[in-house]
Design a protein around this motif. Structure first.
Motif, PDB file in Angstrom:
ATOM      1  N   ARG A   1       8.635 -12.299 -14.591  1.00 14.66           N
ATOM      2  CA  ARG A   1       7.537 -11.837 -15.438  1.00 14.66           C
ATOM      3  C   ARG A   1       7.906 -10.448 -15.953  1.00 14.66           C
ATOM      4  O   ARG A   1       8.343  -9.583 -15.201  1.00 14.66           O
ATOM      5  CB  ARG A   1       6.251 -11.767 -14.620  1.00 14.66           C
ATOM      6  CG  ARG A   1       5.051 -11.245 -15.379  1.00 14.66           C
ATOM      7  CD  ARG A   1       3.782 -11.274 -14.522  1.00 14.66           C
ATOM      8  NE  ARG A   1       3.981 -10.926 -13.125  1.00 14.66           N
ATOM      9  CZ  ARG A   1       3.885  -9.679 -12.648  1.00 14.66           C
ATOM     10  NH1 ARG A   1       3.614  -8.677 -13.432  1.00 14.66           N
ATOM     11  NH2 ARG A   1       4.056  -9.444 -11.353  1.00 14.66           N
ATOM     12  N   THR A   2       7.730 -10.230 -17.223  1.00 19.92           N
ATOM     13  CA  THR A   2       7.976  -8.920 -17.809  1.00 19.92           C
ATOM     14  C   THR A   2       6.793  -8.008 -17.536  1.00 19.92           C
ATOM     15  O   THR A   2       5.647  -8.415 -17.684  1.00 19.92           O
ATOM     16  CB  THR A   2       8.198  -9.034 -19.330  1.00 19.92           C
ATOM     17  OG1 THR A   2       9.289  -9.911 -19.564  1.00 19.92           O
ATOM     18  CG2 THR A   2       8.484  -7.682 -19.953  1.00 19.92           C
ATOM     19  N   SER A   3       7.094  -6.787 -17.123  1.00 16.23           N
ATOM     20  CA  SER A   3       6.054  -5.784 -16.898  1.00 16.23           C
ATOM     21  C   SER A   3       6.285  -4.632 -17.864  1.00 16.23           C
ATOM     22  O   SER A   3       7.395  -4.120 -17.977  1.00 16.23           O
ATOM     23  CB  SER A   3       6.118  -5.252 -15.465  1.00 16.23           C
ATOM     24  OG  SER A   3       5.875  -6.277 -14.550  1.00 16.23           O
ATOM     25  N   PHE A   4       5.228  -4.250 -18.550  1.00 17.85           N
ATOM     26  CA  PHE A   4       5.312  -3.151 -19.508  1.00 17.85           C
ATOM     27  C   PHE A   4       4.538  -1.966 -18.965  1.00 17.85           C
ATOM     28  O   PHE A   4       3.380  -2.095 -18.552  1.00 17.85           O
ATOM     29  CB  PHE A   4       4.752  -3.577 -20.871  1.00 17.85           C
ATOM     30  CG  PHE A   4       4.799  -2.488 -21.893  1.00 17.85           C
ATOM     31  CD1 PHE A   4       5.992  -2.105 -22.467  1.00 17.85           C
ATOM     32  CD2 PHE A   4       3.637  -1.835 -22.281  1.00 17.85           C
ATOM     33  CE1 PHE A   4       6.039  -1.093 -23.410  1.00 17.85           C
ATOM     34  CE2 PHE A   4       3.668  -0.824 -23.217  1.00 17.85           C
ATOM     35  CZ  PHE A   4       4.877  -0.454 -23.788  1.00 17.85           C
ATOM     36  N   ASP A   5       5.184  -0.812 -18.933  1.00 17.49           N
ATOM     37  CA  ASP A   5       4.549   0.422 -18.486  1.00 17.49           C
ATOM     38  C   ASP A   5       4.146   1.217 -19.733  1.00 17.49           C
ATOM     39  O   ASP A   5       4.997   1.798 -20.408  1.00 17.49           O
ATOM     40  CB  ASP A   5       5.512   1.224 -17.610  1.00 17.49           C
ATOM     41  CG  ASP A   5       4.885   2.499 -17.095  1.00 17.49           C
ATOM     42  OD1 ASP A   5       3.698   2.471 -16.723  1.00 17.49           O
ATOM     43  OD2 ASP A   5       5.592   3.528 -17.061  1.00 17.49           O
ATOM     44  N   ALA A   6       2.856   1.219 -20.033  1.00 20.64           N
ATOM     45  CA  ALA A   6       2.365   1.884 -21.244  1.00 20.64           C
ATOM     46  C   ALA A   6       2.596   3.393 -21.198  1.00 20.64           C
ATOM     47  O   ALA A   6       2.809   4.019 -22.233  1.00 20.64           O
ATOM     48  CB  ALA A   6       0.883   1.577 -21.442  1.00 20.64           C
ATOM     49  N   ALA A   7       2.562   3.972 -20.004  1.00 20.93           N
ATOM     50  CA  ALA A   7       2.711   5.423 -19.892  1.00 20.93           C
ATOM     51  C   ALA A   7       4.093   5.892 -20.331  1.00 20.93           C
ATOM     52  O   ALA A   7       4.228   6.952 -20.952  1.00 20.93           O
ATOM     53  CB  ALA A   7       2.437   5.869 -18.455  1.00 20.93           C
TER      54      ALA A   7
END
Length: 103
Positions: A51-57
């Motif tokens: 699963r791809t995880s995106f860190d908005a920060a």
């Protein structure tokens, strides 16, 4: 609010996911050709689901292992009445691991 991920955290998570992939492949290859007396107990090929995880920060994306599933073909039934693992009908079941696909 969580701190932004560093490039080292992103790389570490990606390497951890790759380690899971390598371990499942090694397990599949180690069990290739394994036999048992029933289809239910025969080894089933394992595959990781990512699963791809995106860190908005930080604006960085990485990968996580969501789960590990069994996949692939059903075990191969072989008539071998002389095998000590054979069932009452003389069949044994071999793990259906496609070695060339694993490599």
């Amino acid at each position: 609010m969580a701190d932004p991920m560093s490039v080292f955290q992103v790389a570490g998570r990606a390497m951890s996911a790759q380690l899971v992939r390598m371990n499942t492949t090694a397990s599949n290859l180690a069990n290739a050709g394994g036999t048992t007396g029933s289809a239910e107990t025969a080894y089933k090929t394992m595959k990781p689901v990512f699963r791809t995880s995106f860190d908005a920060a930080s604006g960085l994306a990485t990968v996580d292992v969501e789960k590990i599933v069994t996949a692939g073909e059903a075990p191969t039934k072989v008539y071998d009445p002389n095998n000590p693992l054979a069932d009452k009908d003389g069949n044994i079941y071999q793990a259906a691991v496609d070695e060339s696909r694993e490599l």
